[in-house]
Design a protein around this motif. Structure first.
Motif, PDB file in Angstrom:
ATOM      1  N   GLY A  44       0.848  -1.181   0.000  1.00  0.00           N
ATOM      2  CA  GLY A  44       0.000   0.000   0.000  1.00  0.00           C
ATOM      3  C   GLY A  44       0.881   1.228   0.000  1.00  0.00           C
ATOM      4  N   VAL A  45       0.291   2.387  -0.229  1.00  0.00           N
ATOM      5  CA  VAL A  45       1.062   3.624  -0.326  1.00  0.00           C
ATOM      6  C   VAL A  45       0.468   4.694   0.575  1.00  0.00           C
ATOM      7  CG1 VAL A  45       1.818   5.464  -1.882  1.00  0.00           C
ATOM      8  CG2 VAL A  45       1.738   3.110  -2.699  1.00  0.00           C
ATOM      9  N   GLY A  46       1.346   5.446   1.226  1.00  0.00           N
ATOM     10  CA  GLY A  46       0.931   6.594   2.011  1.00  0.00           C
ATOM     11  C   GLY A  46       1.374   7.868   1.321  1.00  0.00           C
ATOM     12  N   ALA A  47       0.499   8.877   1.256  1.00  0.00           N
ATOM     13  CA  ALA A  47       0.786  10.145   0.561  1.00  0.00           C
ATOM     14  C   ALA A  47       1.179   9.862  -0.884  1.00  0.00           C
ATOM     15  CB  ALA A  47       1.868  10.933   1.283  1.00  0.00           C
ATOM     16  N   MET A  48       0.294   9.196  -1.602  1.00  0.00           N
ATOM     17  CA  MET A  48       0.565   8.779  -2.977  1.00  0.00           C
ATOM     18  C   MET A  48       0.925   9.955  -3.890  1.00  0.00           C
ATOM     19  SD  MET A  48       0.822   6.656  -5.389  1.00  0.00           S
ATOM     20  CE  MET A  48       0.798   6.723  -7.171  1.00  0.00           C
ATOM     21  N   ARG A  49       2.055   9.800  -4.582  1.00  0.00           N
ATOM     22  CA  ARG A  49       2.485  10.746  -5.603  1.00  0.00           C
ATOM     23  C   ARG A  49       3.064   9.934  -6.752  1.00  0.00           C
ATOM     24  NH1 ARG A  49       0.237  13.107  -2.146  1.00  0.00           N
ATOM     25  NH2 ARG A  49       0.738  15.117  -1.163  1.00  0.00           N
ATOM     26  N   LYS A 205       7.019  21.055   3.779  1.00  0.00           N
ATOM     27  CA  LYS A 205       6.560  19.719   3.405  1.00  0.00           C
ATOM     28  C   LYS A 205       5.989  19.017   4.626  1.00  0.00           C
ATOM     29  CE  LYS A 205       9.664  19.223  -0.558  1.00  0.00           C
ATOM     30  NZ  LYS A 205      10.705  18.431  -1.229  1.00  0.00           N
ATOM     31  N   MET A 206       4.738  18.599   4.498  1.00  0.00           N
ATOM     32  CA  MET A 206       3.990  18.116   5.654  1.00  0.00           C
ATOM     33  C   MET A 206       3.737  16.604   5.628  1.00  0.00           C
ATOM     34  SD  MET A 206       2.529  19.331   8.471  1.00  0.00           S
ATOM     35  CE  MET A 206       2.397  21.100   8.170  1.00  0.00           C
ATOM     36  N   VAL A 207       3.866  15.962   4.458  1.00  0.00           N
ATOM     37  CA  VAL A 207       3.595  14.533   4.360  1.00  0.00           C
ATOM     38  C   VAL A 207       4.825  13.800   3.818  1.00  0.00           C
ATOM     39  CG1 VAL A 207       1.130  14.885   3.996  1.00  0.00           C
ATOM     40  CG2 VAL A 207       2.644  14.727   2.021  1.00  0.00           C
ATOM     41  N   VAL A 208       4.813  12.482   3.964  1.00  0.00           N
ATOM     42  CA  VAL A 208       5.931  11.658   3.503  1.00  0.00           C
ATOM     43  C   VAL A 208       5.387  10.496   2.675  1.00  0.00           C
ATOM     44  CG1 VAL A 208       7.900  10.230   4.162  1.00  0.00           C
ATOM     45  CG2 VAL A 208       7.315  12.243   5.530  1.00  0.00           C
TER      46      VAL A 208
END
Length: 251
Positions: A44-49, A205-208
């Motif tokens: 799974g992915v967190g903060a998808m980019r 930058k607030m997310v990773v």
């Protein structure tokens, strides 16, 4: 005669849906890689980019194959029951394909894979709806941009934009300036579109971006091993299998 304001050119663009042939090709690709590689990881992915996911694809290009998106198609390729599974044990993995997840096929040893993804972190700007990971308070004085090692004040022509996003600034020697501290966001609270835009403008930058390994299938045994829970906050929004979401596959 002047042109009517109602006369407007409207560009009609049609996004074609994925055809049955396209889905069948993807099913074939997934099954081919299930036969080629020993391991299949569900992640799974967190903060998808997309940019960062493409980086992962590039770095694993020579030793893995990655599929992301179209969960229903990936599950169908693996087989969601004992009777339908493409290889022994794959149905246990297919049944866990829910939401925004992907598959990684590789022969690399599990310890190498887990250590690599534990270390891979890419900070990025938050979007509207994300939860603030910390409180940010802008101090009295010039509003500063933190994109470089040495912060610089915003130019005068950015003042209207800063005001539009909620800052109460005044011009001091041609520089947008705060006369009182401004709490931009508070830790644990959801960000508005204006807050997210301000954070991006100042360079905060607030997310990773992180990849969380959820489960591993081993073709040698047919067993599926569940991974230990991580601190990664996963993106759980499911894609519409009949929509126009693009599959992201490694080259």
């Amino acid at each position: 005669m002047p042109r009517s304001k109602r006369s407007k050119l409207v560009s009609l663009t049609k996004v074609s849906k994925k055809t049955r042939e396209h889905k069948n090709a993807m099913i074939q690709e997934v099954q081919t890689n299930a036969e080629k590689y020993r391991y299949c990881w569900l992640f799974g992915v967190g903060a998808m980019r997309n940019t960062h996911l493409k980086t992962v694809r590039k770095l694993w290009k020579d030793s893995a194959r990655i599929f992301f998106g179209r969960g229903a198609v990936m599950a169908k390729a693996l087989g969601t029951s004992v009777e339908e599974e493409h290889k022994e044990g794959l149905h246990k993995l297919a049944q866990q394909i829910k939401g925004q997840v992907g598959l990684l096929f590789t022969d690399s040893e599990p310890t190498e894979v887990t250590e690599w993804f534990d270390d891979f972190k890419q900070p990025d700007f938050a979007r509207a709806g994300n939860v603030a990971s910390r409180t940010v308070i802008l101090p009295i004085g010039p509003v500063m941009q933190r994109h470089s090692d040495i912060p610089e004040p915003f130019p005068h022509n950015e003042d209207p934009q800063l005001r539009k996003l909620g800052l109460t600034t005044s011009m001091v020697r041609g520089v947008p300036t705060l006369t009182a501290p401004h709490k931009l966001c508070e830790k644990g609270k959801q960000l508005s579109a204006e807050q997210a835009q301000l954070l991006k403008l100042i360079g905060e930058k607030m997310v990773v971006f992180r990849v969380a390994l959820l489960a591993r299938w081993d073709s040698a045994t047919g067993e599926v091993t569940q991974m230990e829970p991580t601190d990664v906050v996963l993106d759980v929004q499911a894609g519409d299998d009949e929509g126009d979401e693009e599959e992201v596959m490694s080259e």
